[in-house]
Motif scaffolding. Structure first.
Motif, PDB file in Angstrom:
ATOM      1  N   HIS A 102     -69.907 -74.787  44.962  1.00  0.00           N
ATOM      2  CA  HIS A 102     -68.841 -74.803  43.961  1.00  0.00           C
ATOM      3  C   HIS A 102     -67.880 -73.617  44.026  1.00  0.00           C
ATOM      4  N   GLY A 103     -68.186 -72.619  44.844  1.00  0.00           N
ATOM      5  CA  GLY A 103     -67.363 -71.415  44.874  1.00  0.00           C
ATOM      6  C   GLY A 103     -67.861 -70.390  43.866  1.00  0.00           C
ATOM      7  N   PRO A 104     -67.043 -69.376  43.561  1.00  0.00           N
ATOM      8  CA  PRO A 104     -67.464 -68.321  42.639  1.00  0.00           C
ATOM      9  C   PRO A 104     -67.915 -68.887  41.292  1.00  0.00           C
ATOM     10  N   LEU A 105     -68.964 -68.270  40.756  1.00  0.00           N
ATOM     11  CA  LEU A 105     -69.574 -68.739  39.519  1.00  0.00           C
ATOM     12  C   LEU A 105     -69.501 -67.667  38.446  1.00  0.00           C
ATOM     13  N   MET A 106     -69.894 -68.038  37.252  1.00  0.00           N
ATOM     14  CA  MET A 106     -70.118 -67.090  36.169  1.00  0.00           C
ATOM     15  C   MET A 106     -71.162 -67.674  35.232  1.00  0.00           C
ATOM     16  N   PHE A 107     -71.837 -66.808  34.508  1.00  0.00           N
ATOM     17  CA  PHE A 107     -72.869 -67.225  33.569  1.00  0.00           C
ATOM     18  C   PHE A 107     -72.507 -66.779  32.170  1.00  0.00           C
ATOM     19  N   PRO A 113     -68.259 -72.891  37.129  1.00  0.00           N
ATOM     20  CA  PRO A 113     -67.314 -72.357  38.107  1.00  0.00           C
ATOM     21  C   PRO A 113     -66.546 -71.228  37.406  1.00  0.00           C
ATOM     22  N   ARG A 114     -66.306 -70.151  38.095  1.00  0.00           N
ATOM     23  CA  ARG A 114     -65.757 -68.958  37.450  1.00  0.00           C
ATOM     24  C   ARG A 114     -64.443 -69.202  36.716  1.00  0.00           C
ATOM     25  N   ASP A 115     -63.598 -70.061  37.211  1.00  0.00           N
ATOM     26  CA  ASP A 115     -62.300 -70.285  36.574  1.00  0.00           C
ATOM     27  C   ASP A 115     -62.326 -71.348  35.480  1.00  0.00           C
ATOM     28  N   GLU A 116     -63.478 -71.901  35.167  1.00  0.00           N
ATOM     29  CA  GLU A 116     -63.535 -72.987  34.198  1.00  0.00           C
ATOM     30  C   GLU A 116     -64.140 -72.609  32.854  1.00  0.00           C
ATOM     31  N   PHE A 117     -64.425 -71.328  32.657  1.00  0.00           N
ATOM     32  CA  PHE A 117     -64.952 -70.879  31.364  1.00  0.00           C
ATOM     33  C   PHE A 117     -64.169 -69.635  30.964  1.00  0.00           C
ATOM     34  N   GLY A 155     -77.083 -62.335  41.383  1.00  0.00           N
ATOM     35  CA  GLY A 155     -76.621 -63.002  42.599  1.00  0.00           C
ATOM     36  C   GLY A 155     -75.150 -62.769  42.862  1.00  0.00           C
ATOM     37  N   GLY A 156     -74.621 -61.636  42.411  1.00  0.00           N
ATOM     38  CA  GLY A 156     -73.211 -61.317  42.590  1.00  0.00           C
ATOM     39  C   GLY A 156     -72.283 -61.974  41.592  1.00  0.00           C
ATOM     40  N   GLN A 157     -72.823 -62.752  40.665  1.00  0.00           N
ATOM     41  CA  GLN A 157     -72.005 -63.505  39.705  1.00  0.00           C
ATOM     42  C   GLN A 157     -72.066 -62.827  38.333  1.00  0.00           C
ATOM     43  N   PRO A 158     -70.922 -62.720  37.635  1.00  0.00           N
ATOM     44  CA  PRO A 158     -70.915 -62.067  36.332  1.00  0.00           C
ATOM     45  C   PRO A 158     -71.694 -62.861  35.279  1.00  0.00           C
ATOM     46  N   PHE A 159     -72.330 -62.119  34.375  1.00  0.00           N
ATOM     47  CA  PHE A 159     -73.155 -62.706  33.326  1.00  0.00           C
ATOM     48  C   PHE A 159     -72.690 -62.128  31.986  1.00  0.00           C
ATOM     49  N   SER A 191     -73.880 -77.227  32.433  1.00  0.00           N
ATOM     50  CA  SER A 191     -74.216 -76.203  33.407  1.00  0.00           C
ATOM     51  C   SER A 191     -74.380 -76.819  34.795  1.00  0.00           C
ATOM     52  N   LEU A 192     -73.879 -76.129  35.819  1.00  0.00           N
ATOM     53  CA  LEU A 192     -73.800 -76.690  37.166  1.00  0.00           C
ATOM     54  C   LEU A 192     -75.137 -77.094  37.777  1.00  0.00           C
TER      55      LEU A 192
END
Length: 123
Positions: free
Chosen positions: A22-27, A43-47, A60-64, A92-93
């Motif tokens: 999905h590309g870059p993520l966020m939590f 997906p990082r740009d969808e929230f 995992g390198g993804q912002p939380f 959630s993905l």
């Protein structure tokens, strides 16, 4: 330095899989409502992170992030993001993979909590 949020090896593996797909993520740690209190993966740009959301760190390198009200409730604990079989939050993905992220926690030691209190998270 104390990590406010960490992830298990199984969660890190799923995060890498989802990022590849999905590309870059966020939590965002959900505060209840529709999807319970699950960590939600987007997906990082969808929230859109709000002014009252608190950056807890990266897994995992993804912002939380977590809402300020939830942070006040959980601030004395380290959040440990894990993964289990089953369907979780419908937005959630990981749900389509037959997995769901799950938040476990452990209390900070007195020394760790003193550090946490002296070093508030970024809004």
């Amino acid at each position: 330095m104390v990590d406010r949020v960490t992830a298990t090896p199984a969660a890190l593996e799923l995060i890498a899989f989802l990022e590849n797909k999905h590309g870059p993520l966020m939590f965002h740690q959900s505060g209840g409502c529709c999807d319970g209190s699950s960590p939600m993966c987007y997906p990082r740009d969808e929230f859109k992170v709000g002014d009252s959301d608190v950056f807890m760190g990266r897994i995992g390198g993804q912002p939380f992030y977590i809402s300020q009200s939830q942070y006040e409730y959980w601030k004395h604990t380290q959040l440990i993001i894990d993964v289990v079989d089953g369907r979780g939050g419908m937005f959630s993905l990981e749900g389509s993979e037959g997995k769901r992220f799950l938040t476990r926690s452990r209390l900070f030691t007195d020394d760790e909590f003193a550090w946490v209190e002296a070093n508030p998270p970024a809004p």
